[in-house]
Design a protein around this motif. Structure first.
Motif, short mmCIF file in Angstrom:
data_model
loop_
_atom_site.label_atom_id
_atom_site.label_comp_id
_atom_site.label_asym_id
_atom_site.label_seq_id
_atom_site.Cartn_x
_atom_site.Cartn_y
_atom_site.Cartn_z
N ARG A 180 25.42 -18.40 14.91
CA ARG A 180 26.82 -18.55 14.15
C ARG A 180 27.30 -19.93 14.10
O ARG A 180 27.91 -20.08 13.01
CB ARG A 180 27.59 -17.61 15.03
CG ARG A 180 27.52 -15.98 15.03
CD ARG A 180 28.76 -15.37 15.40
NE ARG A 180 29.17 -15.46 16.71
CZ ARG A 180 28.58 -14.96 17.63
NH1 ARG A 180 27.40 -13.78 17.42
NH2 ARG A 180 28.77 -15.01 18.93
N LEU A 181 27.18 -20.47 15.24
CA LEU A 181 27.42 -21.88 15.30
C LEU A 181 26.96 -22.77 14.16
O LEU A 181 27.51 -23.47 13.47
CB LEU A 181 27.59 -22.72 16.66
CG LEU A 181 28.49 -22.19 17.52
CD1 LEU A 181 27.97 -22.74 18.98
CD2 LEU A 181 29.88 -22.55 17.31
N GLY A 182 25.59 -22.73 14.04
CA GLY A 182 24.43 -23.39 13.15
C GLY A 182 24.79 -23.25 11.91
O GLY A 182 24.58 -23.76 11.23
N ASN A 183 25.06 -21.92 11.70
CA ASN A 183 25.20 -21.33 10.15
C ASN A 183 26.62 -21.58 9.53
O ASN A 183 26.95 -21.11 8.45
CB ASN A 183 24.74 -19.92 10.04
CG ASN A 183 23.22 -19.56 10.13
OD1 ASN A 183 22.72 -20.59 9.78
ND2 ASN A 183 22.94 -18.87 10.90
N SER A 184 27.66 -21.79 10.48
CA SER A 184 29.27 -22.08 10.23
C SER A 184 29.23 -23.36 9.17
O SER A 184 28.89 -24.46 9.76
CB SER A 184 29.86 -22.16 11.23
OG SER A 184 31.34 -22.59 11.01
N ILE A 185 29.94 -22.99 8.21
CA ILE A 185 30.21 -24.24 7.37
C ILE A 185 31.11 -25.19 7.97
O ILE A 185 30.94 -26.59 7.62
CB ILE A 185 30.61 -23.65 6.01
CG1 ILE A 185 30.75 -24.97 4.89
CG2 ILE A 185 32.06 -22.97 6.27
CD1 ILE A 185 29.67 -25.69 4.50
N PHE A 186 31.76 -24.73 8.79
CA PHE A 186 32.66 -25.75 9.62
C PHE A 186 31.96 -26.66 10.55
O PHE A 186 32.31 -27.82 10.63
CB PHE A 186 33.92 -24.88 10.14
CG PHE A 186 34.86 -24.24 9.19
CD1 PHE A 186 35.67 -24.86 8.40
CD2 PHE A 186 34.82 -22.70 9.14
CE1 PHE A 186 36.43 -24.00 7.40
CE2 PHE A 186 35.65 -22.02 8.50
CZ PHE A 186 36.32 -22.82 7.33
N VAL A 187 31.21 -26.09 11.08
CA VAL A 187 30.31 -26.64 12.24
C VAL A 187 29.36 -27.88 11.61
O VAL A 187 29.22 -28.76 11.93
CB VAL A 187 29.31 -25.85 13.08
CG1 VAL A 187 28.45 -26.68 13.97
CG2 VAL A 187 30.32 -24.76 14.02
N ARG A 188 29.04 -27.28 10.38
CA ARG A 188 28.15 -27.97 9.40
C ARG A 188 28.95 -29.57 8.93
O ARG A 188 28.18 -30.67 8.96
CB ARG A 188 27.37 -27.35 8.31
CG ARG A 188 26.38 -26.43 8.74
CD ARG A 188 25.70 -25.80 7.58
NE ARG A 188 24.90 -24.76 7.67
CZ ARG A 188 23.63 -24.91 8.28
NH1 ARG A 188 22.91 -26.00 8.33
NH2 ARG A 188 22.98 -23.72 8.44
N LEU A 189 30.23 -29.27 8.59
CA LEU A 189 30.83 -30.21 8.16
C LEU A 189 31.40 -31.12 9.34
O LEU A 189 31.51 -32.40 9.06
CB LEU A 189 31.91 -29.69 7.28
CG LEU A 189 31.88 -29.03 6.12
CD1 LEU A 189 33.05 -28.23 5.52
CD2 LEU A 189 31.17 -30.12 5.01
N GLY A 190 31.43 -30.42 10.43
CA GLY A 190 31.72 -31.29 11.76
C GLY A 190 30.60 -32.32 11.96
O GLY A 190 31.06 -33.52 12.34
N PHE A 191 29.58 -31.76 11.99
CA PHE A 191 28.54 -32.90 12.16
C PHE A 191 28.44 -33.92 11.05
O PHE A 191 28.12 -34.96 11.63
CB PHE A 191 27.05 -31.91 12.11
CG PHE A 191 26.81 -31.43 13.29
CD1 PHE A 191 26.12 -32.12 14.24
CD2 PHE A 191 26.57 -30.01 13.77
CE1 PHE A 191 25.55 -31.66 15.73
CE2 PHE A 191 26.06 -29.40 14.74
CZ PHE A 191 25.79 -30.37 15.85
N CYS A 192 28.65 -33.51 9.82
CA CYS A 192 28.74 -34.32 8.62
C CYS A 192 29.67 -35.63 9.02
O CYS A 192 29.63 -36.80 8.60
CB CYS A 192 28.89 -33.88 7.27
SG CYS A 192 27.43 -32.85 6.71
N ALA A 193 30.81 -34.95 9.41
CA ALA A 193 32.08 -35.81 9.70
C ALA A 193 31.49 -36.83 10.79
O ALA A 193 31.88 -37.99 10.81
CB ALA A 193 33.36 -35.12 10.28
#
Length: 246
Positions: A123-136
């Motif tokens: 769920r974390l890995g597929n979350s758009i917010f988590v992905r954007l967090g890594f990008c940030a």
């Protein structure tokens, strides 16, 4: 500049090792066994290493099994021989992967049901917010350490590290290089010393012996990851499986 180079190299190798060791050699091919504790350890390592480009392990395995089952035919999710460019191949790969991940497509392999999952990490890995967090986080690191804006051109590689590795291996590994074995597909060995992709570009060797942990076959070939796999086997963190040919 030094900090940026170190960060890029660390992210590159952490991601490609996670993809090769856990997603490819363990999840898709069961080249070795490990305990539930070490499954979770490497599952979490894959999530952190791939970051914004985290690939759901079970869906990756299903996708890759389809590749071996239909290698270099029209049903292959990512054969370079049915696409005019690498972008078309990546788009089709993403489509099939998404179908497995969302349950729109079911794997025909009975072994897929026994593969481990970790719903929280998924769920974390597929979350758009988590992905954007890594990008940030990647952008923030470059903001503080990049000596000039030109270095920001490396950021897309960080954002899409997993697919970048897969695209290179699948395109080049079935298009350029030499062949040791007469397999029914068009797989090739792109490099004799695979330093950048830790053995993954020995595609011809791998398609001949799909569950062999050492992707190098000849004396002059070197699978960079294999010595580490042997160490993990000696430490009993993993147990290597018997080798069978395709």
């Amino acid at each position: 500049m030094t900090a940026i180079i170190i960060f890029f190299v660390l992210h590159w190798y952490a991601s490609v090792i996670a993809q090769s060791f856990f997603l490819h050699r363990y999840m898709a091919h069961s080249m070795f066994r490990m305990s539930p504790f070490w499954e979770k350890f490497f599952y979490l390592f894959t999530f952190v290493a791939q970051g914004s480009s985290f690939l759901h392990p079970k869906s990756y395995a299903a996708l890759h099994m389809e590749h071996h089952k239909h290698s270099d035919t029209e049903e292959d999710p990512h054969s370079p021989h049915f696409f005019s460019d690498v972008w078309g191949m990546m788009k089709n790969t993403a489509r099939v992967y998404y179908e497995f991940k969302t349950g729109q497509r079911e794997s025909s392999s009975p072994s897929i049901r026994a593969l481990p999952t970790w719903p929280l990490v998924d769920r974390l890995g597929n979350s758009i917010f988590v992905r954007l967090g890594f990008c940030a986080l990647y952008i923030l690191f470059y903001y503080y350490f990049a000596p000039s804006p030109i270095w920001y051109l490396l950021l897309p590689f960080h954002f899409l590290m997993g697919p970048v590795h897969g695209a290179f291996v699948n395109w080049c590994g079935h298009k350029y290089g030499y062949r040791n074995h007469n397999t029914p597909d068009q797989s090739k060995n792109t490099f004799a010393w695979d330093l950048l992709f830790v053995g993954e570009t020995f595609q011809n060797n791998h398609h001949r012996f799909p569950n062999r942990a050492n992707f190098a076959n000849r004396w002059y070939e070197w699978d960079v990851l294999y010595p580490f796999i042997l160490v993990l086997d000696k430490l009993r963190i993993i147990r290597l499986a018997p080798v069978r040919s395709s």
